[in-house]
Scaffold this motif. Structure first.
Motif, PDB file in Angstrom:
ATOM      1  N   MET A 166      55.998  45.637  23.151  1.00 28.05           N
ATOM      2  CA  MET A 166      54.831  45.789  24.018  1.00 28.05           C
ATOM      3  C   MET A 166      55.153  45.233  25.411  1.00 28.05           C
ATOM      4  SD  MET A 166      50.909  44.467  23.399  1.00 28.05           S
ATOM      5  CE  MET A 166      51.372  42.733  23.497  1.00 28.05           C
ATOM      6  N   MET A 167      54.722  45.931  26.458  1.00 22.28           N
ATOM      7  CA  MET A 167      54.983  45.519  27.832  1.00 22.28           C
ATOM      8  C   MET A 167      54.225  44.240  28.159  1.00 22.28           C
ATOM      9  SD  MET A 167      54.286  47.825  31.248  1.00 22.28           S
ATOM     10  CE  MET A 167      54.936  49.268  30.400  1.00 22.28           C
ATOM     11  N   ASN A 168      54.919  43.266  28.791  1.00 20.79           N
ATOM     12  CA  ASN A 168      54.203  42.051  29.167  1.00 20.79           C
ATOM     13  C   ASN A 168      53.416  42.297  30.458  1.00 20.79           C
ATOM     14  OD1 ASN A 168      55.887  41.514  31.500  1.00 20.79           O
ATOM     15  ND2 ASN A 168      57.454  40.705  30.102  1.00 20.79           N
ATOM     16  N   ASN A 169      52.537  41.329  30.791  1.00 20.14           N
ATOM     17  CA  ASN A 169      51.637  41.514  31.928  1.00 20.14           C
ATOM     18  C   ASN A 169      52.377  41.659  33.252  1.00 20.14           C
ATOM     19  OD1 ASN A 169      49.419  41.530  30.319  1.00 20.14           O
ATOM     20  ND2 ASN A 169      48.712  39.474  30.856  1.00 20.14           N
ATOM     21  N   ARG A 170      53.476  40.906  33.420  1.00 23.14           N
ATOM     22  CA  ARG A 170      54.225  41.007  34.673  1.00 23.14           C
ATOM     23  C   ARG A 170      54.790  42.402  34.846  1.00 23.14           C
ATOM     24  NH1 ARG A 170      58.585  36.524  36.356  1.00 23.14           N
ATOM     25  NH2 ARG A 170      56.612  35.393  36.597  1.00 23.14           N
ATOM     26  N   GLU A 171      55.379  42.943  33.806  1.00 15.81           N
ATOM     27  CA  GLU A 171      55.922  44.304  33.876  1.00 15.81           C
ATOM     28  C   GLU A 171      54.803  45.312  34.121  1.00 15.81           C
ATOM     29  OE1 GLU A 171      59.762  44.075  30.855  1.00 15.81           O
ATOM     30  OE2 GLU A 171      57.752  44.393  30.036  1.00 15.81           O
ATOM     31  N   LEU A 172      53.675  45.092  33.450  1.00 14.32           N
ATOM     32  CA  LEU A 172      52.552  46.011  33.570  1.00 14.32           C
ATOM     33  C   LEU A 172      52.028  46.059  35.005  1.00 14.32           C
ATOM     34  CD1 LEU A 172      50.461  47.876  32.222  1.00 14.32           C
ATOM     35  CD2 LEU A 172      49.132  45.830  31.665  1.00 14.32           C
ATOM     36  N   PHE A 173      51.775  44.897  35.578  1.00 21.32           N
ATOM     37  CA  PHE A 173      51.167  44.847  36.901  1.00 21.32           C
ATOM     38  C   PHE A 173      52.168  45.031  38.034  1.00 21.32           C
ATOM     39  CE2 PHE A 173      47.824  42.874  34.317  1.00 21.32           C
ATOM     40  CZ  PHE A 173      46.729  43.612  34.766  1.00 21.32           C
ATOM     41  N   ASN A 174      53.448  45.154  37.702  1.00 19.25           N
ATOM     42  CA  ASN A 174      54.444  45.515  38.706  1.00 19.25           C
ATOM     43  C   ASN A 174      54.598  47.025  38.843  1.00 19.25           C
ATOM     44  OD1 ASN A 174      55.193  43.019  39.732  1.00 19.25           O
ATOM     45  ND2 ASN A 174      56.827  42.706  38.228  1.00 19.25           N
ATOM     46  N   LYS A 175      53.962  47.772  37.957  1.00 21.03           N
ATOM     47  CA  LYS A 175      54.041  49.229  38.014  1.00 21.03           C
ATOM     48  C   LYS A 175      53.333  49.738  39.266  1.00 21.03           C
ATOM     49  CE  LYS A 175      53.274  51.564  34.174  1.00 21.03           C
ATOM     50  NZ  LYS A 175      54.552  52.253  33.899  1.00 21.03           N
ATOM     51  N   GLU A 176      53.859  50.818  39.838  1.00 21.74           N
ATOM     52  CA  GLU A 176      53.250  51.385  41.041  1.00 21.74           C
ATOM     53  C   GLU A 176      51.879  51.984  40.738  1.00 21.74           C
ATOM     54  OE1 GLU A 176      55.293  53.679  44.516  1.00 21.74           O
ATOM     55  OE2 GLU A 176      54.651  55.196  43.052  1.00 21.74           O
ATOM     56  N   ARG A 177      51.715  52.526  39.555  1.00 19.97           N
ATOM     57  CA  ARG A 177      50.453  53.186  39.223  1.00 19.97           C
ATOM     58  C   ARG A 177      50.152  53.032  37.734  1.00 19.97           C
ATOM     59  NH1 ARG A 177      47.745  57.128  42.253  1.00 19.97           N
ATOM     60  NH2 ARG A 177      46.139  58.255  41.097  1.00 19.97           N
ATOM     61  N   ILE A 178      48.920  52.659  37.428  1.00 21.52           N
ATOM     62  CA  ILE A 178      48.447  52.553  36.046  1.00 21.52           C
ATOM     63  C   ILE A 178      47.183  53.392  35.926  1.00 21.52           C
ATOM     64  CG2 ILE A 178      47.566  51.009  34.251  1.00 21.52           C
ATOM     65  CD1 ILE A 178      49.021  48.702  35.694  1.00 21.52           C
ATOM     66  N   GLU A 179      47.062  54.166  34.861  1.00 20.11           N
ATOM     67  CA  GLU A 179      45.831  54.906  34.591  1.00 20.11           C
ATOM     68  C   GLU A 179      45.495  54.769  33.122  1.00 20.11           C
ATOM     69  OE1 GLU A 179      46.024  58.958  35.854  1.00 20.11           O
ATOM     70  OE2 GLU A 179      46.190  58.460  37.989  1.00 20.11           O
ATOM     71  N   ILE A 180      44.245  54.419  32.821  1.00 18.42           N
ATOM     72  CA  ILE A 180      43.812  54.339  31.435  1.00 18.42           C
ATOM     73  C   ILE A 180      42.538  55.166  31.251  1.00 18.42           C
ATOM     74  CG2 ILE A 180      44.862  52.069  31.158  1.00 18.42           C
ATOM     75  CD1 ILE A 180      42.099  50.838  31.245  1.00 18.42           C
ATOM     76  N   TYR A 181      42.406  55.724  30.069  1.00 19.38           N
ATOM     77  CA  TYR A 181      41.252  56.550  29.727  1.00 19.38           C
ATOM     78  C   TYR A 181      40.562  55.913  28.525  1.00 19.38           C
ATOM     79  CZ  TYR A 181      43.701  60.026  32.582  1.00 19.38           C
ATOM     80  OH  TYR A 181      44.346  60.680  33.593  1.00 19.38           O
ATOM     81  N   PHE A 182      39.223  55.797  28.607  1.00 16.25           N
ATOM     82  CA  PHE A 182      38.497  55.130  27.529  1.00 16.25           C
ATOM     83  C   PHE A 182      37.332  56.005  27.072  1.00 16.25           C
ATOM     84  CE2 PHE A 182      35.311  52.329  25.755  1.00 16.25           C
ATOM     85  CZ  PHE A 182      36.055  51.483  24.956  1.00 16.25           C
TER      86      PHE A 182
END
Length: 287
Positions: free
Chosen positions: A1-17
């Motif tokens: 599972m991706m840690n928070n640092r890796e996650l928030f270093n991404k250029e773009r995040i999109e989630i659908y709920f």
């Protein structure tokens, strides 16, 4: 599972709920370190979009009107409203966008009953200001949604609903509040820049106009305007250059000198950084 640092270093995040193919809301986080191509004209059918600018600035267009959205600002579009960046590049920035289905919100997908759901939608539809100041608590709420979404927590859907509920209610409260800053000194600085755009404007000079130390001025400027003062001056010079390129035959070298750039090469580098094209390419397209 991706840690928070890796996650928030991404250029773009999109989630659908709750799911990609039948979502009640879409949440995005955009962290651009440089300008990107303009956002094309588009609509969100039956959905409201709420944009939170954390760092930087962006120009959006709705119904022929341009809106400058700065650090700390919230920008809103209503269902079925065409909007874009009107040919302006998507700027270097950190921003979040929430696209939410108002019909599903009415029926209580966030855990509220139908009466409260309708009241929340009614309050969102009554927002009068397209752009307004947000609160410092908005970003942490959306970060918690993203963190929960990618976690293994068995209660993550409940956590997500709670944070989105808090976010929406805070947006309604922020729009109703009077968040006007006492920034008369900042307006003097901005006016000075516009009136002297061809001069060699430096930060110590602007700090003196504001009546602040250079360090305090830099902090306050970035907090209120969204970008450092030096970058703001360069952006305004490039906006001035664009108008000249569209309406005159002055050479690029002459224009660079007129705007007090140290060289035509540096001017062209800055121009391309903010517009994604050279001055000559810009003139060819707009003449």
């Amino acid at each position: 599972m991706m840690n928070n640092r890796e996650l928030f270093n991404k250029e773009r995040i999109e989630i659908y709920f709750p799911t990609l193919y039948d979502y009640s809301f879409k949440l995005g986080r955009v962290n651009y370190s440089k300008a990107h191509p303009p956002l094309e004209l588009h609509v969100h059918e039956g959905m409201m979009e709420i944009v939170l600018i954390v760092k930087g600035k962006q120009i959006y267009t709705v119904a022929g009107n341009d809106y400058l959205v700065r650090s700390g600002d919230v920008f809103v579009t209503f269902p079925d409203e065409p909007h874009s960046t009107a040919g302006y590049p998507e700027d270097k920035s950190l921003l979040y966008f929430l696209i939410i289905d108002l019909e599903k919100l009415k029926t209580g997908f966030l855990g509220c009953d139908d009466k409260e759901g309708r009241l929340i939608v009614q309050s969102l539809n009554r927002i009068k200001r397209r752009v307004f100041k947000g609160s410092e608590g908005l970003k942490p709420m959306l970060d918690k949604v993203i963190t929960a979404f990618y976690s293994d927590c068995p209660f993550k859907n409940t956590l997500i609903r709670n944070q989105i509920s808090d976010f929406i209610i805070n947006i309604i409260e922020c729009e109703r509040a009077d968040n006007t800053l006492d920034n008369s000194y900042m307006q003097k600085v901005l006016d000075y820049i516009e009136q002297n755009i061809c001069e060699d404007i430096n930060v110590p000079m602007l700090a003196e106009i504001a009546g602040l130390s250079e360090a305090r001025f830099k902090i306050n400027f970035r907090k209120q305007i969204g970008i450092p003062p030096r970058e703001y001056v360069l952006r305004r010079k490039i906006e001035a250059a664009k108008n000249v390129l569209k309406n005159s035959d002055i050479t690029v070298t002459e224009l660079a000198h007129r705007l007090s750039f140290s060289s035509s090469q540096y001017f062209s580098t800055v121009f391309k950084r903010f517009t994604l094209m050279s001055p000559r390419e810009f003139r060819k397209i707009h003449r």
